[in-house]
Design a protein around this motif. Structure first.
Motif, PDB file in Angstrom:
ATOM      1  N   LEU A   6     -11.175   7.986   2.289  1.00 21.34           N
ATOM      2  CA  LEU A   6     -10.021   8.867   2.163  1.00 21.34           C
ATOM      3  C   LEU A   6      -9.186   8.844   3.438  1.00 21.34           C
ATOM      4  O   LEU A   6      -7.949   8.771   3.386  1.00 21.34           O
ATOM      5  N   GLU A   7      -9.845   8.882   4.584  1.00 21.76           N
ATOM      6  CA  GLU A   7      -9.130   8.815   5.856  1.00 21.76           C
ATOM      7  C   GLU A   7      -8.360   7.496   5.981  1.00 21.76           C
ATOM      8  O   GLU A   7      -7.201   7.476   6.409  1.00 21.76           O
ATOM      9  N   ILE A   8      -8.996   6.401   5.598  1.00 23.53           N
ATOM     10  CA  ILE A   8      -8.331   5.094   5.666  1.00 23.53           C
ATOM     11  C   ILE A   8      -7.120   5.062   4.748  1.00 23.53           C
ATOM     12  O   ILE A   8      -6.029   4.642   5.151  1.00 23.53           O
ATOM     13  N   LEU A   9      -7.285   5.521   3.515  1.00 20.24           N
ATOM     14  CA  LEU A   9      -6.163   5.493   2.569  1.00 20.24           C
ATOM     15  C   LEU A   9      -5.027   6.403   3.011  1.00 20.24           C
ATOM     16  O   LEU A   9      -3.851   6.054   2.880  1.00 20.24           O
ATOM     17  N   LEU A  10      -5.360   7.571   3.546  1.00 23.39           N
ATOM     18  CA  LEU A  10      -4.304   8.471   4.012  1.00 23.39           C
ATOM     19  C   LEU A  10      -3.594   7.904   5.232  1.00 23.39           C
ATOM     20  O   LEU A  10      -2.388   8.115   5.409  1.00 23.39           O
ATOM     21  N   THR A  11      -4.308   7.188   6.080  1.00 26.93           N
ATOM     22  CA  THR A  11      -3.689   6.547   7.232  1.00 26.93           C
ATOM     23  C   THR A  11      -2.734   5.446   6.788  1.00 26.93           C
ATOM     24  O   THR A  11      -1.640   5.297   7.314  1.00 26.93           O
ATOM     25  N   VAL A  12      -3.146   4.687   5.784  1.00 27.82           N
ATOM     26  CA  VAL A  12      -2.331   3.572   5.313  1.00 27.82           C
ATOM     27  C   VAL A  12      -1.069   4.065   4.626  1.00 27.82           C
ATOM     28  O   VAL A  12       0.005   3.494   4.836  1.00 27.82           O
TER      29      VAL A  12
ATOM     30  N   TRP B 292       0.812  -1.220   0.000  1.00 22.63           N
ATOM     31  CA  TRP B 292       0.000   0.000   0.000  1.00 22.63           C
ATOM     32  C   TRP B 292       0.841   1.264   0.000  1.00 22.63           C
ATOM     33  O   TRP B 292       0.323   2.339  -0.279  1.00 22.63           O
ATOM     34  N   GLN B 293       2.140   1.161   0.299  1.00 14.99           N
ATOM     35  CA  GLN B 293       3.021   2.316   0.235  1.00 14.99           C
ATOM     36  C   GLN B 293       3.373   2.697  -1.205  1.00 14.99           C
ATOM     37  O   GLN B 293       3.832   3.800  -1.452  1.00 14.99           O
ATOM     38  N   ARG B 294       3.170   1.793  -2.131  1.00 21.57           N
ATOM     39  CA  ARG B 294       3.440   2.086  -3.545  1.00 21.57           C
ATOM     40  C   ARG B 294       2.417   3.094  -4.048  1.00 21.57           C
ATOM     41  O   ARG B 294       1.208   2.886  -3.933  1.00 21.57           O
ATOM     42  N   PRO B 295       2.892   4.198  -4.638  1.00 18.16           N
ATOM     43  CA  PRO B 295       1.950   5.229  -5.108  1.00 18.16           C
ATOM     44  C   PRO B 295       0.953   4.724  -6.149  1.00 18.16           C
ATOM     45  O   PRO B 295      -0.198   5.147  -6.161  1.00 18.16           O
ATOM     46  N   VAL B 296       1.399   3.814  -7.010  1.00 20.36           N
ATOM     47  CA  VAL B 296       0.488   3.299  -8.039  1.00 20.36           C
ATOM     48  C   VAL B 296      -0.662   2.535  -7.400  1.00 20.36           C
ATOM     49  O   VAL B 296      -1.826   2.692  -7.793  1.00 20.36           O
ATOM     50  N   VAL B 297      -0.361   1.717  -6.398  1.00 21.69           N
ATOM     51  CA  VAL B 297      -1.397   0.907  -5.745  1.00 21.69           C
ATOM     52  C   VAL B 297      -2.368   1.804  -4.978  1.00 21.69           C
ATOM     53  O   VAL B 297      -3.585   1.656  -5.081  1.00 21.69           O
ATOM     54  N   SER B 298      -1.835   2.741  -4.214  1.00 21.07           N
ATOM     55  CA  SER B 298      -2.722   3.604  -3.429  1.00 21.07           C
ATOM     56  C   SER B 298      -3.546   4.531  -4.328  1.00 21.07           C
ATOM     57  O   SER B 298      -4.726   4.760  -4.066  1.00 21.07           O
ATOM     58  N   ALA B 299      -2.949   5.043  -5.405  1.00 23.95           N
ATOM     59  CA  ALA B 299      -3.703   5.907  -6.320  1.00 23.95           C
ATOM     60  C   ALA B 299      -4.771   5.109  -7.070  1.00 23.95           C
ATOM     61  O   ALA B 299      -5.904   5.582  -7.232  1.00 23.95           O
ATOM     62  N   ALA B 300      -4.426   3.894  -7.514  1.00 25.27           N
ATOM     63  CA  ALA B 300      -5.411   3.054  -8.214  1.00 25.27           C
ATOM     64  C   ALA B 300      -6.553   2.679  -7.278  1.00 25.27           C
ATOM     65  O   ALA B 300      -7.714   2.631  -7.695  1.00 25.27           O
ATOM     66  N   THR B 301      -6.240   2.430  -6.015  1.00 19.72           N
ATOM     67  CA  THR B 301      -7.277   2.098  -5.046  1.00 19.72           C
ATOM     68  C   THR B 301      -8.178   3.306  -4.773  1.00 19.72           C
ATOM     69  O   THR B 301      -9.404   3.178  -4.696  1.00 19.72           O
TER      70      THR B 301
END
Length: 116
Positions: free
Chosen positions: A105-111, A47-56
C-alpha cells in the motif's frame, strides 16, 4: 462478529483470487508487449492511471487473500495436534501478510502520489 473463512467461502476466495490474478497477469503481459515503456516518464504515466493503480492494488489484495487461505490450510493440516503451535504459526503468517500488505500500500500510494 464475523464468520471464519472456512469451507465453501475459503474455496471461493481461493478460486476467484486465482482467476483474477491470472487475468491480471495476462492483461499485464499484453500491455507491456503492446505499449512501449522506454523511460521513467512512460512508467510513471502508466501508474498514474487510476485503472492501472486500482487493478494493481486489487491484484495484491487477491494475492494476500489467496496466500492466507493456502498457507492457513497447510498449517491446519500439517502443524500437528498442538493448538498453541497452530495459533502461533497462524499469528506469525497473518502478521507477515499484514506487513506485506501495508508495505505494498505504501509503495502504491508513493507511485500514484501527485507530488512525485
Amino acid at each position: 462478529m464475523s464468520r471464519p473463512l472456512t469451507g465453501l467461502s475459503a474455496w471461493l476466495v481461493q478460486r476467484l483470487s486465482a482467476i483474477y490474478m491470472a487475468l491480471f497477469t495476462i492483461a499485464a503481459v499484453v500491455l507491456f508487449t503492446l505499449v512501449p515503456l522506454d523511460d521513467y516518464g512512460a512508467w510513471h504515466a502508466l501508474w498514474q492511471r487510476p485503472v492501472v493503480s486500482a487493478a494493481t492494488a486489487l491484484f495484491f489484495v487477491a494475492l494476500l487473500l489467496h496466500s492466507w487461505v493456502g498457507i492457513r490450510d497447510v498449517i491446519l493440516d500439517y502443524a500437528g495436534w498442538s493448538t498453541s503451535l497452530r495459533l502461533t504459526l497462524l499469528a506469525l503468517v497473518g502478521a507477515w501478510l499484514l506487513i506485506l500488505g501495508f508495505w505494498m500500500l505504501e509503495i502504491l500510494l508513493t507511485v500514484v502520489s501527485p507530488w512525485n
